[in-house]
Design a protein around this motif. Structure first.
Motif, mmCIF file in Angstrom:
data_model
loop_
_atom_site.group_PDB
_atom_site.id
_atom_site.type_symbol
_atom_site.label_atom_id
_atom_site.label_comp_id
_atom_site.label_asym_id
_atom_site.label_seq_id
_atom_site.Cartn_x
_atom_site.Cartn_y
_atom_site.Cartn_z
ATOM 1 N N VAL A 56 22.108 29.383 35.993
ATOM 2 C CA VAL A 56 21.974 30.817 36.221
ATOM 3 C C VAL A 56 22.996 31.102 37.324
ATOM 4 O O VAL A 56 22.743 30.859 38.505
ATOM 5 C CB VAL A 56 20.546 31.182 36.662
ATOM 6 N N TRP A 57 24.176 31.549 36.918
ATOM 7 C CA TRP A 57 25.342 31.552 37.792
ATOM 8 C C TRP A 57 25.124 32.274 39.111
ATOM 9 O O TRP A 57 25.561 31.811 40.158
ATOM 10 C CB TRP A 57 26.561 32.108 37.065
ATOM 11 N N TRP A 58 24.449 33.399 39.109
ATOM 12 C CA TRP A 58 24.309 34.186 40.340
ATOM 13 C C TRP A 58 23.392 33.503 41.353
ATOM 14 O O TRP A 58 23.495 33.731 42.553
ATOM 15 C CB TRP A 58 23.844 35.614 40.048
ATOM 16 N N VAL A 59 22.502 32.630 40.881
ATOM 17 C CA VAL A 59 21.620 31.896 41.788
ATOM 18 C C VAL A 59 22.437 30.919 42.643
ATOM 19 O O VAL A 59 22.115 30.666 43.799
ATOM 20 C CB VAL A 59 20.515 31.166 40.989
ATOM 21 N N THR A 60 23.520 30.403 42.069
ATOM 22 C CA THR A 60 24.387 29.479 42.802
ATOM 23 C C THR A 60 24.938 30.124 44.073
ATOM 24 O O THR A 60 25.090 29.467 45.092
ATOM 25 C CB THR A 60 25.550 29.021 41.903
ATOM 26 N N TRP A 61 25.216 31.401 44.003
ATOM 27 C CA TRP A 61 25.760 32.109 45.166
ATOM 28 C C TRP A 61 24.724 32.259 46.273
ATOM 29 O O TRP A 61 25.072 32.392 47.446
ATOM 30 C CB TRP A 61 26.278 33.488 44.742
ATOM 31 N N LEU A 62 23.455 32.234 45.926
ATOM 32 C CA LEU A 62 22.384 32.356 46.916
ATOM 33 C C LEU A 62 21.961 31.008 47.494
ATOM 34 O O LEU A 62 21.344 30.958 48.557
ATOM 35 C CB LEU A 62 21.162 33.017 46.269
ATOM 36 N N ALA A 63 22.266 29.927 46.807
ATOM 37 C CA ALA A 63 21.769 28.601 47.180
ATOM 38 C C ALA A 63 22.086 28.167 48.612
ATOM 39 O O ALA A 63 21.227 27.601 49.288
ATOM 40 C CB ALA A 63 22.260 27.559 46.183
ATOM 41 N N PRO A 64 23.280 28.385 49.144
ATOM 42 C CA PRO A 64 23.554 27.944 50.519
ATOM 43 C C PRO A 64 22.864 28.790 51.590
ATOM 44 O O PRO A 64 22.713 28.342 52.730
ATOM 45 C CB PRO A 64 25.072 28.071 50.660
ATOM 46 N N LEU A 65 22.450 30.001 51.249
ATOM 47 C CA LEU A 65 21.942 30.933 52.265
ATOM 48 C C LEU A 65 20.778 30.415 53.111
ATOM 49 O O LEU A 65 20.804 30.571 54.331
ATOM 50 C CB LEU A 65 21.578 32.273 51.630
ATOM 51 N N PRO A 66 19.744 29.807 52.540
ATOM 52 C CA PRO A 66 18.651 29.336 53.400
ATOM 53 C C PRO A 66 19.119 28.356 54.479
ATOM 54 O O PRO A 66 18.700 28.448 55.636
ATOM 55 C CB PRO A 66 17.683 28.660 52.419
ATOM 56 N N VAL A 67 20.004 27.452 54.121
ATOM 57 C CA VAL A 67 20.500 26.479 55.102
ATOM 58 C C VAL A 67 21.406 27.157 56.118
ATOM 59 O O VAL A 67 21.319 26.887 57.323
ATOM 60 C CB VAL A 67 21.232 25.318 54.399
ATOM 61 N N LEU A 81 17.324 26.548 44.511
ATOM 62 C CA LEU A 81 18.382 27.457 44.070
ATOM 63 C C LEU A 81 19.579 26.680 43.514
ATOM 64 O O LEU A 81 20.175 27.087 42.515
ATOM 65 C CB LEU A 81 18.807 28.370 45.214
ATOM 66 N N PHE A 82 19.945 25.574 44.151
ATOM 67 C CA PHE A 82 21.020 24.738 43.608
ATOM 68 C C PHE A 82 20.629 24.170 42.253
ATOM 69 O O PHE A 82 21.453 24.089 41.345
ATOM 70 C CB PHE A 82 21.370 23.590 44.566
ATOM 71 N N PHE A 83 19.377 23.765 42.099
ATOM 72 C CA PHE A 83 18.907 23.190 40.842
ATOM 73 C C PHE A 83 19.018 24.206 39.704
ATOM 74 O O PHE A 83 19.499 23.891 38.615
ATOM 75 C CB PHE A 83 17.462 22.705 40.993
ATOM 76 N N VAL A 84 18.576 25.420 39.967
ATOM 77 C CA VAL A 84 18.608 26.470 38.939
ATOM 78 C C VAL A 84 20.037 26.973 38.709
ATOM 79 O O VAL A 84 20.417 27.313 37.595
ATOM 80 C CB VAL A 84 17.675 27.645 39.342
ATOM 81 N N GLY A 85 20.837 26.992 39.758
ATOM 82 C CA GLY A 85 22.179 27.560 39.670
ATOM 83 C C GLY A 85 23.255 26.628 39.162
ATOM 84 O O GLY A 85 24.387 27.055 38.938
ATOM 85 N N THR A 86 22.939 25.341 38.988
ATOM 86 C CA THR A 86 23.939 24.387 38.505
ATOM 87 C C THR A 86 23.367 23.623 37.323
ATOM 88 O O THR A 86 22.240 23.852 36.913
ATOM 89 C CB THR A 86 24.323 23.386 39.622
ATOM 90 N N GLY A 87 24.132 22.708 36.781
ATOM 91 C CA GLY A 87 23.659 21.891 35.676
ATOM 92 C C GLY A 87 24.161 22.393 34.343
ATOM 93 O O GLY A 87 25.186 23.058 34.247
ATOM 94 N N LEU A 88 23.414 22.076 33.284
ATOM 95 C CA LEU A 88 23.871 22.395 31.935
ATOM 96 C C LEU A 88 23.702 23.858 31.550
ATOM 97 O O LEU A 88 24.482 24.406 30.785
ATOM 98 C CB LEU A 88 23.132 21.517 30.927
ATOM 99 N N HIS A 89 22.663 24.474 32.035
ATOM 100 C CA HIS A 89 22.406 25.883 31.726
ATOM 101 C C HIS A 89 22.214 26.653 33.031
ATOM 102 O O HIS A 89 21.113 27.129 33.334
ATOM 103 C CB HIS A 89 21.171 26.016 30.833
#
Length: 151
Positions: free
Chosen positions: A35-46, A25-33
């Protein structure tokens, strides 16, 4: 004989799932392109895992998930931009931010303050990103907030 829940392999599965899910989720939600809303979900599993595992495991999974999630951006910085390796190592600061947030969340949550844990995690992350942006020569370039700027 140990029950299934007590076996190390059975405990490792949720840890591995949380690590890989958060990293992806961090990989998809950050970087050059991003997917902004995925960034908000990235910490949830941890963060969902944090209550059930030790502080050491929580911190390790948080740091590793963040580092793995930022590999695409680090690769771009090294190969395309030619950023020096020591500067790219600054990505560890980002991983440390998520580690601190996850450990704080775990500590407050285990004391029974769910709402305070959620609010504190967000406030800590925002404060850390602000400090990194102000105190480092690259500013907010490596931070999660940078992937959210257009949204």
């Amino acid at each position: 004989m140990a029950s299934v829940a007590e076996r190390p392999a059975a405990r490792a599965v949720p840890v591995a799932v949380a690590l890989m899910a958060s990293a992806a989720l961090f990989f998809v939600g950050t970087g050059l392109h991003p997917v902004w809303w995925v960034t908000w979900l990235a910490p949830l599993p941890v963060l969902l895992l944090a209550r059930r595992v030790s502080a050491r495991t929580t911190g390790s999974v948080a740091a590793l998930a963040q580092l793995l999630g930022m590999t695409g951006y680090a690769h771009y910085a090294l190969t395309v931009l030619g950023v020096p390796v020591p500067l790219v190592a600054g990505i560890c600061v980002v991983a440390a931010v998520f580690t601190v947030v996850a450990l704080e969340f775990r500590a407050v949550l285990r004391r029974g303050h769910t709402l305070l844990a959620v609010l504190g995690a967000g406030a800590t992350w925002a404060a850390a990103e602000y400090l990194v942006a102000v105190l480092t020569p690259t500013g907010s370039n490596w931070m999660i907030a940078n992937s959210q700027a257009d949204n």
